[in-house]
Design an enzyme around this catalytic site. Structure first.
Site, short mmCIF file in Angstrom:
data_model
loop_
_atom_site.label_atom_id
_atom_site.label_comp_id
_atom_site.label_asym_id
_atom_site.label_seq_id
_atom_site.Cartn_x
_atom_site.Cartn_y
_atom_site.Cartn_z
N CYS A 331 0.84 -1.20 0.00
CA CYS A 331 0.00 0.00 0.00
C CYS A 331 0.87 1.26 0.00
CB CYS A 331 -0.96 -0.04 1.17
SG CYS A 331 -2.37 1.09 1.00
N HIS A 431 -3.71 -5.57 1.01
CA HIS A 431 -3.58 -5.91 2.43
C HIS A 431 -4.06 -7.35 2.64
CE1 HIS A 431 -2.50 -1.97 3.90
NE2 HIS A 431 -3.50 -1.43 3.23
#
Length: 491
Positions: A331, A431
């Site tokens: 991310c 994630h």
């Protein structure tokens, strides 16, 4: 409908885990249970099936209850961004940023309305609600605008457990002081005390327990021992305590402890691997030469990138990569690995173009729109054909500058991440990537191969099964020491 509440004398008393344990214990009795936290402040988040964002702790509690996480379980999530500002996530959606001094003026009424709506929905869908408070219910300067503690208990008329961390010392003073600061109608909701994180023999504590019950008229319903297991943390401060060395570890992974690190629950599966030592490296620490470096997610990617550069750790990571080291970004960490990050609208509070680590030929543009979704895809690297699940939480889009054959997509959807052909550089928006057991082992095996170590078997399941075993172990550890019968009988 039946509801229980768990509040604590302080932060870090163990409310989240005790709430999860109660959810699992009630589930074992055949009840359909929902966890609830009206307002959570955390940087660990989870995306529900509906595409809403909630605190990871409430997702963990939902799994403990054996149900799917929903936005009603955490209608308000505050994500700190530094400088006394937070992003406000209301009913699963980011609705803006606010200063601490403005939050209650701007969001108190709408926040309480969202809490009541969520509770109404949960009451319709479940047999039990197990509520968790935040911090302390007795903060005098905040009580009039406290959305998440005994205001919720009063709304539900929920009997409440008051939890104290006895390991910190001063537990009797904490309990008596908290009671003294509560209003009479709030105090009447406290139906039991629970001492958490107790080390020692209960008989040495018994005289104090007897005194407490006589003084307050409230029973002690639990003295829970210290549980020496690695459960998910909500606060990055907890990472500083994760220094346990594994004697059998063969691979060391350095996770950069960014000032505003987010979603560090991504690394729980790595920490569960007996052969892996996860080391959290602060900006002032020496990087050393681990087998891999991971740049995690961040709530304020640009600020953390600038701090990384000022500290000299960014250059250390570049030197490590140039020497053939493995670097993986998730991310915000993935965004940092590129050439530049552009935030022309000041989405994170700082406008401009910012130099990345120049490990990937990518550019990232920040926009006000936030990507929130669960994902299912298939891996191409390091082992093709593996089914992958995870979730995205990010602002900004990343684009490869050229069609360079040096970089390959990690997944069938090339926007989810890329790696170089040598398997040294990895970046993904996904994630929960390490929750995928076969993929995790395949990636670890690429590190082990360089060390001349035998490959680990990749025919293992999703981390969800290990997490469920962990929750069972938590409930098993709590059950003998927590007497819920008086509350359950009354309800």
């Amino acid at each position: 409908m039946p509801a229980l509440m768990v509040v604590g004398c302080t932060s870090h008393a163990g409310k989240s885990l005790i709430t999860a344990a109660i959810c699992r214990l009630l589930r074992r009795q055949g009840w359909r249970v929902a966890p609830f936290k009206g307002q959570n402040m955390a940087l660990n988040a989870y995306v529900t099936a509906s595409g809403g964002e909630i605190g990871y702790a409430q997702a963990f509690q939902a799994w403990a209850a054996g149900v799917e996480p929903t936005i009603e379980m955490n209608p308000i999530l505050l994500k700190p961004q530094g400088d006394m500002t937070s992003q406000v996530v209301l009913k699963g959606r980011a609705v803006g940023r606010t200063l601490a001094e403005r939050y209650y003026q701007d969001y108190f009424e709408v926040g309480w309305e969202a809490i009541c709506e969520a509770l109404e929905q949960l009451q319709a869908d479940y047999d039990w609600i197990v509520c968790e408070g935040a911090g302390s219910p007795a903060e005098i300067n905040l009580k009039h605008r406290d959305l998440t503690n005994l205001r919720v208990a009063k709304h539900l008329q929920a009997p409440t457990l008051l939890l104290v961390d006895i390991d910190r010392g001063g537990s009797f003073a904490h309990l008596i002081g908290t009671l003294e600061l509560l209003d009479p109608d709030e105090r009447s909701l406290i139906r039991g005390f629970v001492f958490n994180k107790f080390r020692g023999r209960r008989e040495l504590l018994q005289s104090g327990l007897d005194w407490l019950e006589e003084r307050t008229g409230i029973p002690v319903l639990g003295v829970i021992p210290w549980i020496d297991r690695a459960f998910p943390s909500e606060d990055s401060l907890d990472l500083m305590e994760r220094r346990r060395r594994k004697t059998q570890a063969e691979v060391t992974i350095a996770v950069i402890r960014l000032p505003r690190i987010a979603n560090f629950t991504d690394f729980d599966p790595l920490e569960s691997e007996p052969s892996v030592q996860v080391r959290y490296v602060g900006l002032q620490d020496e990087l050393g030469y681990p087998d891999a470096v991971i740049l995690p997610g961040s709530k304020t990617t640009i600020s953390d990138l600038l701090d990384l550069q000022r500290s000299g750790l960014a250059q250390a990571i570049r030197d490590y990569a140039a020497a053939g080291g493995t670097v993986l970004g998730i991310c915000g960490g993935f965004q940092m690995m590129g050439q530049h990050i552009l935030d022309l609208e000041g989405t994170e509070g700082i406008e401009g173009q910012f130099e990345g680590l120049h490990l990937f030929p990518t550019q990232t543009w920040f926009t006000a729109e936030k990507t929130l979704r669960q994902r299912q895809t298939t891996a191409r690297s390091p082992q093709a054909g593996l089914p992958i699940t995870g979730y995205e939480i990010h602002q900004g889009q990343t684009r490869l500058d050229s069609d360079s054959e040096e970089f390959l997509p990690i997944f069938d959807d090339p926007k989810l991440g890329l790696c170089d052909r040598n398997g040294n550089l990895w970046g993904t928006y996904l994630h929960g990537i390490f929750d995928n057991g076969a993929w995790r082992r395949a990636w670890l095996n690429s590190l082990r191969h360089r060390r001349g170590l035998k490959a680990l078997p990749t025919s293992i399941g999703h981390y969800q099964a290990q997490r469920d075993d962990l929750i069972d172990a938590l409930a098993d550890a709590v059950e003998p020491y927590l007497n819920l019968s008086p509350l359950l009988t009354a309800l």
